[in-house]
Design a protein around this motif. Structure first.
Motif: not given
Length: 604
Positions: A226-228, A340-344
């Motif tokens: 997906i990416g950032d 909270a979970l954007a990096p994952l």
């Protein structure tokens, strides 16, 4: 704004919805909202990518749709967001006009939806035939599935004008799949298929992604992800007033109509299904207004068009949703997930999302309706469904719906024309006597025609052909009790029959006119042509009246009918003598003393 909300009846809807709200209802809304968020997170990401935008756009759309449309919609159980049906329309639009075109068309569609709701046109969406809806649903499923082949196979193929062209490219230019993406897709598909057999409390799509994503990351597989994911709902890539292509608005108008049509159809169908499942109230026009406002706002945050989602709405209802707070809580949960979970989330493989969409496309087909059409061998319904499905995959939604509706209309006209019939025969005295009328004999110069079915442009030929032998009789009685409607061409055909028979010196009676048919008679002057005294509600009354007329005026058709008139006169004399013996002081009239008073009283 306050006056507008009152005018749109939103206050009344909210008042009824929250009139008995308490902590127990809030607990139900909280649990249902969190459950829907768990189901909606992978779908929002997947539909954002499938729409030609990115996962962040899908997530923003789900958040804002849940807040705006959920808060302003026509039902407390509706959950809106990006959907597979809408993404199928957008992928073609994005390839032609880019995201700016998608956003502008969405704003225009929002205005159309608000207008539909304000002018209370929501009920007209139900005029679309079921085979057409089934057909374009299957066509949309086909578009979604074909659009995810690249992600699932791990390949990149040239863009195509439509789904069928894309599919043909795979046939003529075979590709070599990446086994890593196939493995990831197999994990997600297997989880989505097998997990519901164990438990339905945990979304199979979410579990599949949670298994596939760490596997791809820790194994070091080189697959597209997906990416950032921006930690905001106001994306940098969004619609602004400066980016609106004012000179190309006319080109985007058909696309806007397609988005509005799909949004209205899917939202109202979802609302109807939800009302049946929950037993709650559904205001179709307020729902259209809510959908319109949401789609008017979402593009300025970078989102894609939203509509009510049947899958997420059914999850909300089954999870015990009490009010529209379920939709709002679901949006807040998605917002917290994005923060909270954007990096994952950024490491989720596109192959996993692609497989979520493949399974979703399979499930979105209306298999029950398709099986019904096949099992019952409804060829007309199957034809309309298949043609609409192919048109949806090859053209845009608006054209597909128009084609499907036209085909359904043609098939309906054909069936209606076939259903129209005309039966005729002589008068049967025993049947008239069984209805309480005294008819000792029937005059052969009187003939009865029984019309059944709609008399319209498709059936006038059948009707006219059935009256080719009308010249053999002096009096025609046309019973139309089985005719529900007659159009202008049908009126002209009946007028021709009446005028030709009057020209031959005969008489025409009508009976059993339904209110809609009688209205057409009055409006077009056919009542005046026939004569009010020649129109009866019951065929038996018309038959008695015609025999009375023959008894008084004689039979002009042939000599053999004079014997019948003698029988009728003798019967009349017996009635008169019987009446005089019972009440000699009462004067007699020229008609038999049976039920003839009721005959004249019910004319018209």
């Amino acid at each position: 704004m306050l006056a507008m909300l009152k005018r749109l009846s939103l206050f009344q809807i909210l008042q009824r919805e929250f009139s008995t709200y308490d902590m127990a209802h809030f607990q139900r809304d909280l649990l249902a909202g969190l459950t829907v968020a768990a189901v909606g997170l992978p779908l929002a990401l997947a539909f954002g990518v499938a729409s030609g935008a990115d996962a962040a756009a899908g997530l923003v759309t789900a958040i804002l749709a849940g807040l705006i449309i959920g808060g302003l919609g026509g039902a407390g159980y509706q959950i809106s967001g990006p959907t597979g049906a809408m993404s199928a329309v957008l992928i073609v639009l994005a390839s032609r006009y880019g995201l700016d075109g998608v956003w502008v068309a969405t704003v225009m569609a929002g205005i159309f939806l608000i207008a539909l709701g304000v002018f209370r046109l929501g009920r007209y969406v139900s005029f679309i035939p079921s085979p057409v809806i089934t057909g374009f649903t299957s066509g949309i499923a086909l578009i979604i599935a074909i659009g995810q082949i690249d992600n699932v196979l791990g390949v990149t193929t040239p863009k195509a004008e439509n789904a069928l062209e894309k599919l043909w490219h795979y046939v003529t230019n075979p590709v070599v799949p990446d086994w890593h993406t196939l493995a990831l897709a197999g994990i997600v598909m297997g989880t989505m298929i097998l997990l519901p057999r164990v438990t339905t409390r945990i979304p199979g799509s979410l579990v599949g992604i949670m298994i596939a994503s760490p596997l791809a990351f820790f194994a070091g597989w080189d697959v597209a992800v997906i990416g950032d994911i921006p930690r905001t709902i106001l994306l940098s890539n969004r619609l602004t007033l400066e980016s609106i292509p004012w000179e190309h608005l006319s080109e985007l108008l058909p696309a806007a109509v397609s988005i509005a049509a799909l949004g209205a159809i899917e939202s109202l169908l979802c609302g109807t299904v939800g009302a049946t499942m929950s037993g709650g109230e559904f205001d179709s026009n307020q729902e259209l207004i809510g959908q319109g406002i949401g789609n008017l706002v979402i593009p300025f945050f970078g989102g894609v068009p939203a509509t009510a989602a049947i899958a997420r709405t059914s999850v909300a209802i089954k999870s015990g949703a009490a009010t529209r707070l379920t939709s709002i809580i679901h949006s807040l949960a998605l917002l917290l997930s994005a923060l909270a979970l954007a990096p994952l989330i950024s490491h989720v493989p596109l192959a996993a999302l692609g497989d979520v969409l493949l399974v979703t496309a399979w499930r979105m087909n209306e298999w029950e309706s398709i099986h019904f059409f096949v099992r019952t061998r409804l060829r007309g319904a199957l034809t309309g469904m298949i043609v609409t499905m192919i048109a949806t995959a090859a053209l845009d939604l608006t054209q597909a719906i128009l084609i499907g509706v036209v085909i359904s209309a043609v098939l309906y006209i054909r069936q209606s024309a076939i259903s129209t019939s005309v039966a005729s025969g002589p008068v049967k005295p025993e049947k008239i006597r069984a209805q309480g009328f005294d008819l000792p004999a029937a005059c052969p110069a009187i003939h009865v025609y029984y019309l059944t079915g709609p008399v319209f442009f498709g059936s006038v030929t059948t009707v006219l052909e059935s009256f080719e032998t009308a010249g053999d009789y002096h009096t025609l009685i046309i019973s139309m009790r089985g005719v529900p409607v007659v159009d202008a061409m049908g009126i002209q055909a009946l007028q021709q029959i009446v005028e030709e028979h009057h020209h031959r010196g005969g008489k025409v009676y009508f009976s059993g006119l339904q209110p809609a048919v009688r209205s057409m008679f009055d409006r077009t002057g056919l009542t005046q042509l026939v004569g009010e005294e020649y129109i009866f509600w019951d065929a038996a009354q018309a038959i008695i009246a015609s025999h009375q007329s023959h008894e008084l005026d004689g039979c002009a058709k042939c000599d053999s009918r004079s014997e019948i008139c003698d029988v009728l006169r003798a019967a009349r004399r017996r009635h008169v003598e019987s009446d005089e013996a019972a009440a000699p002081a009462v004067a007699t009239d020229s008609f038999p003393s049976t039920n003839m008073t009721s005959v004249s009283s019910v004319q018209g």
